[in-house]
Design an enzyme around this catalytic site. Structure first.
Site, PDB file in Angstrom:
ATOM      1  N   HIS A   1      -0.428   6.500   3.056  1.00  0.00           N
ATOM      2  CA  HIS A   1      -1.732   7.150   2.949  1.00  0.00           C
ATOM      3  C   HIS A   1      -2.300   7.438   4.325  1.00  0.00           C
ATOM      4  O   HIS A   1      -1.910   6.831   5.329  1.00  0.00           O
ATOM      5  CB  HIS A   1      -2.723   6.292   2.155  1.00  0.00           C
ATOM      6  CG  HIS A   1      -3.016   4.970   2.795  1.00  0.00           C
ATOM      7  ND1 HIS A   1      -2.168   3.884   2.688  1.00  0.00           N
ATOM      8  CD2 HIS A   1      -4.054   4.541   3.559  1.00  0.00           C
ATOM      9  CE1 HIS A   1      -2.668   2.852   3.342  1.00  0.00           C
ATOM     10  NE2 HIS A   1      -3.814   3.230   3.897  1.00  0.00           N
TER      11      HIS A   1
ATOM     12  N   ARG B   1       0.844  -1.194   0.000  1.00  0.00           N
ATOM     13  CA  ARG B   1       0.000   0.000   0.000  1.00  0.00           C
ATOM     14  C   ARG B   1       0.879   1.244   0.000  1.00  0.00           C
ATOM     15  O   ARG B   1       1.844   1.326   0.755  1.00  0.00           O
ATOM     16  CB  ARG B   1      -0.879   0.048   1.255  1.00  0.00           C
ATOM     17  CG  ARG B   1      -1.941  -0.991   1.417  1.00  0.00           C
ATOM     18  CD  ARG B   1      -3.107  -0.972   0.446  1.00  0.00           C
ATOM     19  NE  ARG B   1      -3.353   0.207  -0.345  1.00  0.00           N
ATOM     20  CZ  ARG B   1      -4.165   1.219   0.014  1.00  0.00           C
ATOM     21  NH1 ARG B   1      -4.773   1.186   1.175  1.00  0.00           N
ATOM     22  NH2 ARG B   1      -4.359   2.226  -0.789  1.00  0.00           N
TER      23      ARG B   1
END
Length: 246
Positions: free
Chosen positions: A168, A165
């Site tokens: 974020h 990922r």
């Protein structure tokens, strides 16, 4: 002539990814198996949102550098979190740029090593004893919000053999003008993991992806302290931020 500020702008549902996206494996179990039910006669609860104007905020609810160690119920200790200090700020507005005041903005994130403070997060990166990873604030009359935090790290996840990922921050907004909680993620401009993330790849419209990217703003950075990233949230219309739960 029609007043543009009163014109209803229908949401383009084509720029949202399909609920069933096999490359994003957890969407298989999450996607509905039956047709959605339309509310023909919505009640007041479906048409209005909660009023947070009288919600009492803690002194450091929006400061993740300080808000964890001050909670005696948690395991925080004296000291500051490890990582790149940063400011996340922006405005919550409607499709015409009008501010949405008194909106509750909540955020949660991994620490600098890419690990969440959650019992089910088993990533080998260590927890930071001085970082909780959650914050909240209310927008002011002009729709502005602000957080001080640590830039989160990327982390692996078991979508396939080597999925990561991008860094974020999760963001949630709800308030008097928003009848349903809206949830999105802020990514950081220039991150090479963004275009190869299986979750991001479910979004077919590049413009929708752009609405989820925080932009470096040197004018709001604190010299010799921290950088600032601006992330505006448009809650409706043609320029709407992509929200994952719509």
């Amino acid at each position: 002539m029609q007043d543009d500020n009163k014109r209803f702008v229908e949401r383009d549902r084509n720029w949202h990814p399909p609920a069933y996206a096999p490359r994003y494996k957890t969407s298989v179990a999450r996607s509905p198996r039956q047709s959605l039910v339309s509310l023909q006669k919505p009640s007041v609860s479906e048409l209005t949102g909660p009023d947070f104007r009288h919600l009492r905020m803690g002194a450091h609810d929006n400061d993740l550098l300080l808000n964890f160690r001050e909670n005696p119920a948690l395991e925080g200790q004296a000291g500051l979190p490890i990582g790149e200090r940063m400011i996340m700020f922006g405005r919550v507005v409607d499709q015409f740029g009008k501010p949405v005041p008194h909106t509750l903005v909540e955020m949660w994130q991994a620490n600098a090593g890419g690990r969440y403070r959650h019992k089910k997060d088993s990533y080998l990166a260590p927890l930071d004893p001085n970082f909780g990873g959650v914050g909240r604030c209310l927008t002011d009359e002009q729709g502005w919000y602000r957080f001080r935090t640590i830039k989160p790290g990327p982390y692996p996840w078991p979508n396939d053999m080597n999925s990561w990922r991008p860094a974020h921050i999760h963001v949630s907004v709800i308030g008097p003008s928003i009848s349903t909680r809206l949830i999105t993620q802020m990514y950081f401009e220039g991150d090479p993991l963004i275009p190869i993330c299986p979750i991001v790849q479910t979004i077919n419209d590049p413009d929708a992806v752009e609405t989820m990217i925080g932009r470096l703003d040197m004018s709001r950075s604190n010299p010799m302290d921290c950088l600032a990233y601006r992330f505006d949230l448009v809650v409706r219309g043609e320029l709407q931020t992509y929200f994952e739960n719509q």
